[in-house]
Design a protein around this motif. Sequence first.
Motif, PDB file in Angstrom:
ATOM      1  N   TYR A 208      -9.753 -29.850 -10.704  1.00 52.21           N
ATOM      2  CA  TYR A 208      -8.478 -29.653 -11.163  1.00 52.21           C
ATOM      3  C   TYR A 208      -8.718 -29.364 -12.586  1.00 52.21           C
ATOM      4  CZ  TYR A 208      -7.082 -31.945  -7.371  1.00 52.21           C
ATOM      5  OH  TYR A 208      -7.310 -32.647  -5.530  1.00 52.21           O
ATOM      6  N   LEU A 209      -9.080 -27.783 -12.265  1.00 48.94           N
ATOM      7  CA  LEU A 209      -8.942 -26.707 -14.259  1.00 48.94           C
ATOM      8  C   LEU A 209      -7.380 -25.218 -14.024  1.00 48.94           C
ATOM      9  CD1 LEU A 209     -12.724 -26.678 -14.958  1.00 48.94           C
ATOM     10  CD2 LEU A 209     -10.854 -27.957 -15.505  1.00 48.94           C
ATOM     11  N   GLY A 210      -6.927 -25.839 -12.825  1.00 51.02           N
ATOM     12  CA  GLY A 210      -5.999 -24.650 -12.836  1.00 51.02           C
ATOM     13  C   GLY A 210      -5.078 -24.481 -14.024  1.00 51.02           C
ATOM     14  N   GLU A 211      -3.854 -23.714 -13.910  1.00 55.10           N
ATOM     15  CA  GLU A 211      -2.983 -23.765 -15.320  1.00 55.10           C
ATOM     16  C   GLU A 211      -2.673 -23.897 -16.039  1.00 55.10           C
ATOM     17  OE1 GLU A 211      -0.148 -22.536 -14.168  1.00 55.10           O
ATOM     18  OE2 GLU A 211      -0.098 -22.848 -11.899  1.00 55.10           O
ATOM     19  N   ASN A 212      -4.588 -23.041 -16.895  1.00 54.03           N
ATOM     20  CA  ASN A 212      -4.737 -23.267 -18.324  1.00 54.03           C
ATOM     21  C   ASN A 212      -5.281 -21.771 -18.566  1.00 54.03           C
ATOM     22  OD1 ASN A 212      -4.952 -26.163 -19.440  1.00 54.03           O
ATOM     23  ND2 ASN A 212      -6.209 -25.858 -17.346  1.00 54.03           N
TER      24      ASN A 212
ATOM     25  N   LEU B 197     -11.009 -35.291 -11.700  1.00 57.08           N
ATOM     26  CA  LEU B 197     -11.667 -34.194 -12.907  1.00 57.08           C
ATOM     27  C   LEU B 197     -10.055 -33.869 -12.740  1.00 57.08           C
ATOM     28  CD1 LEU B 197     -12.289 -33.762 -15.925  1.00 57.08           C
ATOM     29  CD2 LEU B 197     -14.034 -32.230 -14.732  1.00 57.08           C
ATOM     30  N   SER B 198     -10.042 -34.176 -13.620  1.00 61.88           N
ATOM     31  CA  SER B 198      -8.605 -33.066 -13.785  1.00 61.88           C
ATOM     32  C   SER B 198      -7.494 -32.790 -15.035  1.00 61.88           C
ATOM     33  CB  SER B 198      -7.161 -33.516 -12.763  1.00 61.88           C
ATOM     34  OG  SER B 198      -5.972 -32.890 -12.851  1.00 61.88           O
ATOM     35  N   LEU B 199      -8.137 -31.978 -15.866  1.00 61.90           N
ATOM     36  CA  LEU B 199      -7.275 -30.569 -16.765  1.00 61.90           C
ATOM     37  C   LEU B 199      -6.225 -29.609 -16.876  1.00 61.90           C
ATOM     38  CD1 LEU B 199     -10.976 -30.195 -18.594  1.00 61.90           C
ATOM     39  CD2 LEU B 199      -9.291 -32.361 -18.301  1.00 61.90           C
ATOM     40  N   TYR B 200      -5.272 -29.889 -16.107  1.00 60.94           N
ATOM     41  CA  TYR B 200      -4.734 -28.747 -14.765  1.00 60.94           C
ATOM     42  C   TYR B 200      -3.588 -28.727 -15.862  1.00 60.94           C
ATOM     43  CZ  TYR B 200      -1.383 -26.937 -11.226  1.00 60.94           C
ATOM     44  OH  TYR B 200      -1.118 -26.156  -9.902  1.00 60.94           O
TER      45      TYR B 200
ATOM     46  N   ASN C 129      -0.095 -32.009 -19.966  1.00 58.74           N
ATOM     47  CA  ASN C 129      -0.508 -32.426 -20.795  1.00 58.74           C
ATOM     48  C   ASN C 129       0.106 -31.124 -22.250  1.00 58.74           C
ATOM     49  OD1 ASN C 129      -0.002 -35.186 -22.460  1.00 58.74           O
ATOM     50  ND2 ASN C 129      -1.173 -35.252 -19.884  1.00 58.74           N
ATOM     51  N   GLU C 130      -0.544 -30.921 -23.377  1.00 57.22           N
ATOM     52  CA  GLU C 130      -0.691 -29.522 -24.166  1.00 57.22           C
ATOM     53  C   GLU C 130      -1.805 -29.642 -25.148  1.00 57.22           C
ATOM     54  OE1 GLU C 130       2.756 -30.377 -26.911  1.00 57.22           O
ATOM     55  OE2 GLU C 130       4.210 -30.455 -24.951  1.00 57.22           O
TER      56      GLU C 130
ATOM     57  N   SER D 102      -6.889 -21.755 -10.056  1.00 56.35           N
ATOM     58  CA  SER D 102      -5.551 -20.625 -10.174  1.00 56.35           C
ATOM     59  C   SER D 102      -5.632 -20.746 -11.052  1.00 56.35           C
ATOM     60  CB  SER D 102      -4.453 -21.521  -8.698  1.00 56.35           C
ATOM     61  OG  SER D 102      -4.208 -22.450  -8.981  1.00 56.35           O
ATOM     62  N   SER D 103      -4.898 -19.518 -11.694  1.00 57.72           N
ATOM     63  CA  SER D 103      -3.594 -18.895 -13.048  1.00 57.72           C
ATOM     64  C   SER D 103      -4.434 -19.406 -14.295  1.00 57.72           C
ATOM     65  CB  SER D 103      -1.868 -20.250 -12.797  1.00 57.72           C
ATOM     66  OG  SER D 103      -1.424 -20.070 -11.835  1.00 57.72           O
ATOM     67  N   ASN D 104      -5.524 -18.751 -13.918  1.00 63.04           N
ATOM     68  CA  ASN D 104      -6.392 -18.649 -15.315  1.00 63.04           C
ATOM     69  C   ASN D 104      -6.414 -17.510 -15.403  1.00 63.04           C
ATOM     70  OD1 ASN D 104      -7.021 -21.593 -16.807  1.00 63.04           O
ATOM     71  ND2 ASN D 104      -7.829 -22.084 -14.395  1.00 63.04           N
ATOM     72  N   LYS D 105      -7.153 -16.915 -16.397  1.00 61.06           N
ATOM     73  CA  LYS D 105      -7.564 -15.811 -17.071  1.00 61.06           C
ATOM     74  C   LYS D 105      -8.702 -15.639 -16.102  1.00 61.06           C
ATOM     75  CE  LYS D 105      -4.594 -15.400 -20.400  1.00 61.06           C
ATOM     76  NZ  LYS D 105      -4.159 -15.264 -21.839  1.00 61.06           N
ATOM     77  N   PHE D 106      -9.823 -15.871 -15.090  1.00 61.21           N
ATOM     78  CA  PHE D 106     -11.382 -15.966 -14.854  1.00 61.21           C
ATOM     79  C   PHE D 106     -11.552 -14.178 -14.392  1.00 61.21           C
ATOM     80  CE2 PHE D 106     -10.988 -20.751 -14.017  1.00 61.21           C
ATOM     81  CZ  PHE D 106     -11.354 -20.907 -14.990  1.00 61.21           C
TER      82      PHE D 106
END
Length: 185
Positions: free
Chosen positions: A119-123, A94-97, A75-76, A145-149
């Motif tokens: 799933y918290l990737g791509e944020n 839990l998926s906020l992907y 989503n956005e 993956s694909s965050n700024k951790f």
Amino acid sequence: MGLVGTLPREIGNLSFLVSLNASHNSFHGLIPPSIFNMSFLEVLALKNNSLSSSLPLDMCIHNLHRLKWLRISFNELYGEIPSSLGQCSQLEFLSLYNNNFSGFVPTEIGNLTKLQELYLGENKLTGPIPSTIGNLSNLQDLHLSSNKFSGPIPSTIGNLSNLSSLWLSSNKLNGELPFSICNLI
């Protein structure tokens, strides 16, 4: 189903609803706050729409105590992940992907001890990965993956003895792999 439009705020009037799956449609706009007041809700799936709002800061404080499955990926959605999410103690999935969540992952995420998939990737999540993730002893899949951790991988990840999938790619992590990760082999 090809549904288009906004989710009506009156949807929260379905107070005895146990499962709400409106995934793979063309809903846009806000997630009605009334959804987070549905005290019998066990499954909330809004995946793959164009919803754009933040999550209520108190989303799990008053209700959602039975929620086991929360999937609002693709989503956005934006803003920070509310620390009150740690009070949805029955969560198993839990998926906020693939949204636009930013800020730190709240340390309260470690309270979700029944969680099996996260799933918290791509944020746009930043800061260190919270060490409290090591409290999630039932966790099987962890996708960050694909965050700024940034910073080191917490050694507590070695506590996740049921982990079968770990995704940490495309972040700004540094340091050595913690020795405790060898416990996962």
